[in-house]
Design a protein around this motif. Sequence first.
Motif, PDB file in Angstrom:
ATOM      1  N   SER A  84       0.842  -1.194   0.000  1.00 31.36           N
ATOM      2  CA  SER A  84       0.000   0.000   0.000  1.00 31.36           C
ATOM      3  C   SER A  84       0.877   1.243   0.000  1.00 31.36           C
ATOM      4  O   SER A  84       1.822   1.349   0.796  1.00 31.36           O
ATOM      5  N   LEU A  85       0.559   2.185  -0.879  1.00 35.53           N
ATOM      6  CA  LEU A  85       1.304   3.434  -0.935  1.00 35.53           C
ATOM      7  C   LEU A  85       1.084   4.261   0.323  1.00 35.53           C
ATOM      8  O   LEU A  85       2.003   4.913   0.826  1.00 35.53           O
ATOM      9  N   PHE A  86      -0.117   4.231   0.866  1.00 31.85           N
ATOM     10  CA  PHE A  86      -0.428   5.011   2.057  1.00 31.85           C
ATOM     11  C   PHE A  86       0.414   4.554   3.246  1.00 31.85           C
ATOM     12  O   PHE A  86       1.062   5.359   3.914  1.00 31.85           O
ATOM     13  N   PHE A  87       0.427   3.254   3.507  1.00 27.37           N
ATOM     14  CA  PHE A  87       1.192   2.744   4.639  1.00 27.37           C
ATOM     15  C   PHE A  87       2.693   2.809   4.363  1.00 27.37           C
ATOM     16  O   PHE A  87       3.492   2.949   5.298  1.00 27.37           O
ATOM     17  N   SER A  88       3.079   2.708   3.098  1.00 32.43           N
ATOM     18  CA  SER A  88       4.495   2.877   2.765  1.00 32.43           C
ATOM     19  C   SER A  88       4.961   4.286   3.096  1.00 32.43           C
ATOM     20  O   SER A  88       6.089   4.478   3.587  1.00 32.43           O
ATOM     21  N   TYR A  89       4.093   5.265   2.845  1.00 32.11           N
ATOM     22  CA  TYR A  89       4.456   6.639   3.191  1.00 32.11           C
ATOM     23  C   TYR A  89       4.622   6.779   4.705  1.00 32.11           C
ATOM     24  O   TYR A  89       5.553   7.455   5.173  1.00 32.11           O
ATOM     25  N   ILE A  90       3.746   6.154   5.478  1.00 34.92           N
ATOM     26  CA  ILE A  90       3.867   6.220   6.937  1.00 34.92           C
ATOM     27  C   ILE A  90       5.193   5.608   7.385  1.00 34.92           C
ATOM     28  O   ILE A  90       5.906   6.159   8.240  1.00 34.92           O
ATOM     29  N   VAL A  91       5.561   4.480   6.793  1.00 33.53           N
ATOM     30  CA  VAL A  91       6.826   3.838   7.145  1.00 33.53           C
ATOM     31  C   VAL A  91       8.006   4.723   6.766  1.00 33.53           C
ATOM     32  O   VAL A  91       8.986   4.836   7.512  1.00 33.53           O
ATOM     33  N   LEU A  92       7.934   5.376   5.602  1.00 32.24           N
ATOM     34  CA  LEU A  92       9.007   6.280   5.194  1.00 32.24           C
ATOM     35  C   LEU A  92       9.178   7.428   6.180  1.00 32.24           C
ATOM     36  O   LEU A  92      10.300   7.872   6.448  1.00 32.24           O
ATOM     37  N   GLU A  93       8.074   7.914   6.729  1.00 30.61           N
ATOM     38  CA  GLU A  93       8.162   8.971   7.732  1.00 30.61           C
ATOM     39  C   GLU A  93       8.839   8.452   9.006  1.00 30.61           C
ATOM     40  O   GLU A  93       9.622   9.173   9.635  1.00 30.61           O
ATOM     41  N   ILE A  94       8.541   7.217   9.378  1.00 28.02           N
ATOM     42  CA  ILE A  94       9.198   6.623  10.542  1.00 28.02           C
ATOM     43  C   ILE A  94      10.699   6.497  10.296  1.00 28.02           C
ATOM     44  O   ILE A  94      11.528   6.776  11.179  1.00 28.02           O
ATOM     45  N   LEU A  95      11.091   6.116   9.079  1.00 28.09           N
ATOM     46  CA  LEU A  95      12.502   6.000   8.744  1.00 28.09           C
ATOM     47  C   LEU A  95      13.189   7.362   8.748  1.00 28.09           C
ATOM     48  O   LEU A  95      14.357   7.474   9.142  1.00 28.09           O
ATOM     49  N   THR A  96      12.476   8.404   8.309  1.00 25.51           N
ATOM     50  CA  THR A  96      13.045   9.751   8.366  1.00 25.51           C
ATOM     51  C   THR A  96      13.309  10.163   9.807  1.00 25.51           C
ATOM     52  O   THR A  96      14.355  10.738  10.127  1.00 25.51           O
ATOM     53  N   LEU A  97      12.358   9.874  10.683  1.00 27.20           N
ATOM     54  CA  LEU A  97      12.556  10.159  12.106  1.00 27.20           C
ATOM     55  C   LEU A  97      13.717   9.337  12.659  1.00 27.20           C
ATOM     56  O   LEU A  97      14.546   9.849  13.430  1.00 27.20           O
ATOM     57  N   GLY A  98      13.795   8.067  12.273  1.00 28.72           N
ATOM     58  CA  GLY A  98      14.896   7.235  12.727  1.00 28.72           C
ATOM     59  C   GLY A  98      16.247   7.760  12.266  1.00 28.72           C
ATOM     60  O   GLY A  98      17.237   7.702  13.008  1.00 28.72           O
ATOM     61  N   THR A  99      16.299   8.286  11.031  1.00 23.44           N
ATOM     62  CA  THR A  99      17.535   8.892  10.541  1.00 23.44           C
ATOM     63  C   THR A  99      17.955  10.066  11.416  1.00 23.44           C
ATOM     64  O   THR A  99      19.123  10.199  11.801  1.00 23.44           O
ATOM     65  N   TYR A 100      16.998  10.911  11.755  1.00 21.44           N
ATOM     66  CA  TYR A 100      17.292  12.080  12.608  1.00 21.44           C
ATOM     67  C   TYR A 100      17.833  11.638  13.965  1.00 21.44           C
ATOM     68  O   TYR A 100      18.821  12.197  14.462  1.00 21.44           O
ATOM     69  N   LEU A 101      17.217  10.640  14.563  1.00 22.00           N
ATOM     70  CA  LEU A 101      17.621  10.216  15.902  1.00 22.00           C
ATOM     71  C   LEU A 101      18.970   9.501  15.891  1.00 22.00           C
ATOM     72  O   LEU A 101      19.786   9.675  16.805  1.00 22.00           O
ATOM     73  N   LEU A 102      19.221   8.690  14.851  1.00 27.18           N
ATOM     74  CA  LEU A 102      20.488   7.968  14.797  1.00 27.18           C
ATOM     75  C   LEU A 102      21.649   8.888  14.432  1.00 27.18           C
ATOM     76  O   LEU A 102      22.743   8.766  14.985  1.00 27.18           O
ATOM     77  N   VAL A 103      21.427   9.795  13.485  1.00 26.94           N
ATOM     78  CA  VAL A 103      22.488  10.733  13.134  1.00 26.94           C
ATOM     79  C   VAL A 103      22.816  11.628  14.325  1.00 26.94           C
ATOM     80  O   VAL A 103      23.979  11.958  14.574  1.00 26.94           O
TER      81      VAL A 103
END
Length: 611
Positions: A141-160
């Motif tokens: 699903s594109l909708f849920f994929s977008y939600i997951v991408l947002e989670i990954l963006t947040l994860g990038t911020y926290l890990l960096v």
Amino acid sequence: MTEFFLQNIWWIPCYPFLGALLSIPWSPGIIRKTGPRPAGYINILMTLMAFVHGLIALSGMWGQPGYEMVIPWLQVADLDFSIPLEISVTTIGATLVITGLNCLAQIYAVGYLEMDWGWARFYSLMALFEAGLAALVLCNSLFFSYIVLEILTLGTYLLVGFWFNQSLVVTGARDAFLTKRVGDLFLLMAVVSLYPLAGSWNFSELATWAETATVNPTVATLLGLALLAGPLGKCAQFPLHLWLDEAMEGPLPSTILRNAVVVCCGAWVLIKVFPVISLSPVAVSVAVFIGLATAVGASAIAIAQIDVKRAVSYSVSSYMGITFIAVATGQTQAALLLLLTYSMAMALLVMTSGGIILNNITQDLTQYGGLWSRRPISGICFIVGIMALVAVPPFGGFWTMLELTQNLWISQPAIAITLLVINALTAFSLTREFGLIFAGPPKQMTIRSPEGLWALVLPMTVLMGFCLHIPLLLKAWGVLPSWEGINLTVATLLIASSAIGIGLATWIYVFNGIEKPVKLWSKSVQDFFAYDFYTAKLYRLTIISAVAFISKIIDWIDRFIVDGFVNLVGLATVFSGQSLKYNVSGQTQFYALTIVIGITLLLSLLSLGLF
């Protein structure tokens, strides 16, 4: 047995998520006596369980057609928010790559972060990344994929921003987050606008709809460009590529996962939504142009870098650009194989570089040298990583580049020739890094540089074995071309481009054919590549300056017009109140005079219309 694991394939993202939750007691220091290490061991165990689950499920799925599994969640009016999962050999294989590389990266972190007390926070964030990536490849699903991408963006911020007490780390985390948010914002516009047109967010249904859809060309172009913006940011493509370099400020074990797998998630989404993007020839042309510009530009920039992390990050952008080219030219299988071979080879290169940086402290390539006699295992792993990434037979990178190039050789020869140039530049860049690190006499920073702890060496050697066995896997999967299907001209040119790049770099940096440091005929040209085409400066002069100018105008309007009007009303109220208090004298005749004056002024205003 295998049927049970297939039916519960959705458990794979849940294992690392559970590991992240189990790390909570060690994160705020609730459990102190044991130290933070149990949090890391728990997450490694949960990741290993996810890998074994996927391996058993893949054995049961092998040779079977894919199918869809729907997890009911929420239905609101005409919107169905059920979660569709695509169960196929490709998606389960992708989860194996994600969980396998994350398991090796977590073992690597045991040695790399040996003295760090932030284990619980680090491993929980790595588990969040793993859960998000596994959910992304399974989700249909594109909708849920977008939600997951947002989670990954947040994860990038926290890990960096893991070491948040350093100013460069904070800046890198902020820039990485904001840059990726630009692409996410446009992708959200596409997600919202696509549903009224197609009536679904399901990838399979979107592909079927795109085959017969008749959409206004302008709408199709805007929709295609918006869908392209999300993967563009995630894959660090021009002009949203600077975040990957900034993200290198984070711990290197997280860089293994980010450079090898996280950037590939953007390409995965691009493959899924490309049937919709292909409705617009303009969007397809833009995708090809961006891929070519990034692949050529990033591979050239990597050659001019003296920071080992920066050199590696630009090679990442270059290969993601090649993936863009493969997807935009309709070669989905070549794109998927490229993601597989690239992820393994890049993870190996990052691991090897990280171990060297840890022991030698510096990241400056000019301060390295002579490490071959001191770190032979790292040297062999680096060589295998180079061979697996560029087109050197019989390694996996050769077969994927061969399939991509020979398919373009007839239809679009200009792009095929450009791929040969990119391969030569990448081979030169990576061999240059090898020569600067391992060849020549030892220098002050490399006199004492033994191999690292077992936790650093073991994941490298295991991953090296996987890279060596990728051609056998490709043969077992039946994707290697037969001898009759090989275009000998293209294969020869590919091998020649690799030989030219590796040979030239070996002559310059291994056999010291040219005096160091190497200088071009023009310092301005050399600085042009070394400073990333002055992209950061161009941003400051254009976008950042424009935003700053507009912000100053808005601040002036807010300060002097909006606040000024409010302050004027308040001042008038205070002044009138202070003035009226003198009218309260208690004398009746004064009140009567005030009423007479008020009535007179009112009648005068009403009488103005008579004249």
